[in-house]
Design a protein around this motif. Structure first.
Motif, PDB file in Angstrom:
ATOM      1  N   VAL A  99     -11.907  -9.008   5.682  1.00 29.95           N
ATOM      2  CA  VAL A  99     -10.360  -9.602   5.388  1.00 29.95           C
ATOM      3  C   VAL A  99      -9.397  -8.659   5.815  1.00 29.95           C
ATOM      4  O   VAL A  99      -9.130  -7.661   5.121  1.00 29.95           O
ATOM      5  CB  VAL A  99     -10.446 -10.228   4.184  1.00 29.95           C
ATOM      6  CG1 VAL A  99      -8.907 -10.926   4.011  1.00 29.95           C
ATOM      7  CG2 VAL A  99     -11.710 -11.337   3.998  1.00 29.95           C
ATOM      8  N   VAL A 100      -8.546  -8.602   6.903  1.00 34.84           N
ATOM      9  CA  VAL A 100      -7.500  -7.794   7.080  1.00 34.84           C
ATOM     10  C   VAL A 100      -6.182  -8.251   6.575  1.00 34.84           C
ATOM     11  O   VAL A 100      -5.714  -9.404   6.970  1.00 34.84           O
ATOM     12  CB  VAL A 100      -7.323  -7.659   8.547  1.00 34.84           C
ATOM     13  CG1 VAL A 100      -6.333  -6.481   8.991  1.00 34.84           C
ATOM     14  CG2 VAL A 100      -8.744  -7.111   9.207  1.00 34.84           C
ATOM     15  N   PHE A 135      -5.488  -1.090   9.562  1.00 33.23           N
ATOM     16  CA  PHE A 135      -6.013  -1.728  10.668  1.00 33.23           C
ATOM     17  C   PHE A 135      -5.600  -1.376  12.065  1.00 33.23           C
ATOM     18  O   PHE A 135      -4.290  -1.781  12.002  1.00 33.23           O
ATOM     19  CB  PHE A 135      -6.327  -3.412  10.550  1.00 33.23           C
ATOM     20  CG  PHE A 135      -6.830  -4.026  11.971  1.00 33.23           C
ATOM     21  CD1 PHE A 135      -8.293  -3.819  12.031  1.00 33.23           C
ATOM     22  CD2 PHE A 135      -6.208  -4.806  12.709  1.00 33.23           C
ATOM     23  CE1 PHE A 135      -9.107  -4.428  13.022  1.00 33.23           C
ATOM     24  CE2 PHE A 135      -6.792  -5.418  13.801  1.00 33.23           C
ATOM     25  CZ  PHE A 135      -8.238  -5.195  13.929  1.00 33.23           C
ATOM     26  N   LEU A 136      -6.483  -0.925  12.967  1.00 37.32           N
ATOM     27  CA  LEU A 136      -5.861  -0.563  14.214  1.00 37.32           C
ATOM     28  C   LEU A 136      -6.225  -1.370  15.566  1.00 37.32           C
ATOM     29  O   LEU A 136      -5.471  -1.953  16.158  1.00 37.32           O
ATOM     30  CB  LEU A 136      -6.271   1.048  14.647  1.00 37.32           C
ATOM     31  CG  LEU A 136      -5.940   2.067  13.435  1.00 37.32           C
ATOM     32  CD1 LEU A 136      -6.539   3.311  13.587  1.00 37.32           C
ATOM     33  CD2 LEU A 136      -4.379   2.146  13.338  1.00 37.32           C
ATOM     34  N   ILE A 196     -11.445 -12.155   9.016  1.00 38.20           N
ATOM     35  CA  ILE A 196     -10.436 -12.942   8.631  1.00 38.20           C
ATOM     36  C   ILE A 196      -9.169 -12.245   8.858  1.00 38.20           C
ATOM     37  O   ILE A 196      -8.981 -11.410   8.085  1.00 38.20           O
ATOM     38  CB  ILE A 196     -10.415 -13.624   7.350  1.00 38.20           C
ATOM     39  CG1 ILE A 196     -11.837 -14.514   7.224  1.00 38.20           C
ATOM     40  CG2 ILE A 196      -9.459 -14.449   7.208  1.00 38.20           C
ATOM     41  CD1 ILE A 196     -12.187 -15.461   5.892  1.00 38.20           C
ATOM     42  N   GLY A 197      -8.243 -12.830   9.714  1.00 39.91           N
ATOM     43  CA  GLY A 197      -7.052 -12.022   9.998  1.00 39.91           C
ATOM     44  C   GLY A 197      -5.815 -12.849   8.872  1.00 39.91           C
ATOM     45  O   GLY A 197      -5.569 -13.819   9.274  1.00 39.91           O
ATOM     46  N   LEU A 213     -11.957  -5.972   2.021  1.00 38.44           N
ATOM     47  CA  LEU A 213     -10.738  -6.248   2.165  1.00 38.44           C
ATOM     48  C   LEU A 213      -9.568  -4.948   2.328  1.00 38.44           C
ATOM     49  O   LEU A 213      -9.746  -4.077   1.748  1.00 38.44           O
ATOM     50  CB  LEU A 213      -9.877  -6.747   0.993  1.00 38.44           C
ATOM     51  CG  LEU A 213      -8.449  -7.233   1.010  1.00 38.44           C
ATOM     52  CD1 LEU A 213      -8.338  -8.629   0.187  1.00 38.44           C
ATOM     53  CD2 LEU A 213      -7.254  -6.476   0.840  1.00 38.44           C
ATOM     54  N   ILE A 214      -9.159  -5.192   3.832  1.00 43.26           N
ATOM     55  CA  ILE A 214      -8.312  -3.934   4.266  1.00 43.26           C
ATOM     56  C   ILE A 214      -6.792  -4.134   4.214  1.00 43.26           C
ATOM     57  O   ILE A 214      -6.350  -4.971   4.757  1.00 43.26           O
ATOM     58  CB  ILE A 214      -8.692  -3.684   5.696  1.00 43.26           C
ATOM     59  CG1 ILE A 214     -10.281  -3.194   5.867  1.00 43.26           C
ATOM     60  CG2 ILE A 214      -7.762  -2.340   6.234  1.00 43.26           C
ATOM     61  CD1 ILE A 214     -10.500  -3.001   7.447  1.00 43.26           C
ATOM     62  N   GLU A 215      -6.207  -3.238   3.525  1.00 40.63           N
ATOM     63  CA  GLU A 215      -4.739  -3.581   2.972  1.00 40.63           C
ATOM     64  C   GLU A 215      -4.193  -1.955   3.156  1.00 40.63           C
ATOM     65  O   GLU A 215      -4.643  -1.139   2.295  1.00 40.63           O
ATOM     66  CB  GLU A 215      -4.311  -4.159   1.855  1.00 40.63           C
ATOM     67  CG  GLU A 215      -2.707  -4.138   1.337  1.00 40.63           C
ATOM     68  CD  GLU A 215      -2.014  -4.858   2.478  1.00 40.63           C
ATOM     69  OE1 GLU A 215      -0.784  -4.023   2.596  1.00 40.63           O
ATOM     70  OE2 GLU A 215      -2.309  -5.744   2.920  1.00 40.63           O
TER      71      GLU A 215
END
Length: 462
Positions: free
Chosen positions: A55-56, A165-166, A204-205, A78-80
């Motif tokens: 999940v970004v 996120f890149l 999931i964007g 989850l990336i934040e």
């Protein structure tokens, strides 16, 4: 989790008699939400591991999605980038969200039971007369709400990654993983972060209006508004006025296509506005909003300035392969009202539920068809709401006379009841045929008067 201390305010109930704080607790799946097994007949069973989903984005959409995935047996990441992010947002949430998402009252700064809609000529209409004693609009700070939802996802098993996120490598078949490239800030690696990769089965964007996930699947562009907000610390005696009251200002001076607002927070007010058509003039509109509210915020000190893009309609593409968009990344902000928090959290949860169901609680690979069920349910439930509010914005926000008519219409108790019932509970409320007819006649009358006023104003300008 380290407890986040929150100040207690009049009218709020603490969740315990102890010092106010919140700590995320694992949330059990409520009995009414039963997952059906809908995995495709040829969906392969995973060997030696569970389904992996990234999940970004860690806002309401991302936090809700991550929690639901983790509860459903999916290995969740989850990336934040900004774990202390304060998004410029009015912060209003409907009453149904408090119960539906099990939000503790400690994280709700104010319970608004009164609103003032103020016309271009400064005619103020009081709204809220039809609210029942237990009904209110919740006011939250995004940094508090977002952190709470992320922490609850973590308590349920999600891995929280402090990273940017890149890009991602798109697989060429249905079973090869997606490779996400990101900069990690979990360790002391300097301002640039440490470049890392992550392999997952689905993505999931939930990374907002400028979504990089959306760009990765060529989701297409959309029109967006710029929201500008200042948090203003006002004297205590003036804060009493906003204890349970919010204000909305309409007029060409505050925005040519939206509205200005003064919303109460814990110990300050949020003053802001937004526009799609005149983004370069946003600071001028903000100054006008402050001017309209000047006597009530006089002596206030600006403690934070925030600006952010807000989507105006859903993206042309919201799904590709095993990648789906939710929240602002998908474009789920309503016109006319600018509401987005509830729809972000709801879309995140609905998308995650589709993945959990399609994967048999993380045991099988998912396909595009599994994720598409989320879009089908979403469009069926909420597309009419977006279209109605789009029409309202085009009719009533097009000129100052039309805005005067809109404010006049808001004085009608039947309009208030229908509006609040629909907003607070996110359901289409059946109307009274006789009252609907009266409303139609009154609306036409208001618009006719508005048109007459506009013609007279044109004569004066000649």
């Amino acid at each position: 989790m380290n407890s986040i201390a929150l100040k207690t305010f009049v009218g709020l109930r603490q969740t315990s008699p102890e010092a106010p704080h919140f700590a995320a607790q694992p949330r059990l799946l409520t009995p009414h939400r039963k997952f059906r097994v809908v995995a495709g007949k040829f969906s392969p069973k995973l060997q030696g591991r569970n389904l992996r989903v990234a999940v970004v984005g860690g806002g309401p959409a991302g936090g809700s999605a991550a929690e639901t995935l983790a509860q459903g047996g999916v290995e969740t990441f989850l990336i934040e980038r900004k774990l202390d992010n304060c998004k410029p947002c009015g912060g209003a949430i409907p009453l149904c969200m408090v119960g539906e998402f099990d939000l503790p009252l400690d994280i709700i700064d104010r319970r608004v039971t009164k609103m003032k809609m103020i016309s271009p000529s400064n005619v103020a209409v009081d709204i809220g007369k039809t609210l029942k004693p237990h009904e209110y609009i919740g006011m939250v700070r995004r940094e508090v709400l977002d952190a709470y939802l992320r922490e609850r996802a973590k308590e349920n098993g999600a891995t929280i990654i402090n990273g940017l996120f890149l890009k991602m490598d798109i697989p060429k078949d249905n079973n090869t993983p997606y490779v996400l490239h990101y900069s990690s800030y979990d360790s002391k690696s300097g301002a640039a972060g440490e470049k890392r990769t992550l392999e997952v089965d689905a993505v999931i964007g939930a990374d907002g209006a400028n979504s990089r996930v959306a760009k990765s699947i060529d989701a297409g562009e959309y029109e967006y508004a710029i929201a500008f907000q200042e948090r203003v610390k006002i004297p205590d005696d003036k804060m009493v006025y906003y204890e349970n009251l919010a204000e909305m200002y309409v007029g060409d001076d505050v925005s040519p296509d939206f509205y200005g607002w003064v919303f109460p927070k814990c110990d300050h007010v949020a003053v802001g506005t937004g526009t799609v058509t005149h983004k370069g003039d946003i600071k001028k509109f903000q100054q006008a909003t402050r001017k309209r509210a000047e006597d009530k915020i006089l002596g206030g000190k600006i403690i934070r300035v925030e600006a952010h893009p807000i989507p105006e309609h859903p993206r042309p593409r919201r799904l590709l392969g095993r990648v789906a968009l939710v929240g602002d990344a998908a474009g789920y902000v309503t016109k006319c009202s600018g509401e987005g928090i509830y729809f972000a959290a709801k879309s995140g949860r609905m998308c995650a539920e589709a993945i959990v169901e399609g994967s048999e609680n993380g045991k099988r690979m998912v396909e595009e068809g599994d994720l598409r069920k989320y879009l089908e349910k979403w469009d069926k439930a909420y597309w009419p709401t977006y279209k109605v509010l789009d029409v309202l914005q085009k009719v009533f926000y097009r000129s100052n006379p039309a805005r005067e008519a809109f404010v006049e219409m808001c004085a009608d108790e039947y309009v208030q009841k229908m509006t609040f019932d629909s907003y607070l509970y996110k359901t289409v409320v059946p109307g009274n045929p006789l009252e609907d007819l009266k409303l139609a006649i009154n609306t036409i009358g208001s618009l006719v008067r508005a048109n007459a006023i506009r013609k007279e104003m044109k004569k004066l300008n000649v």
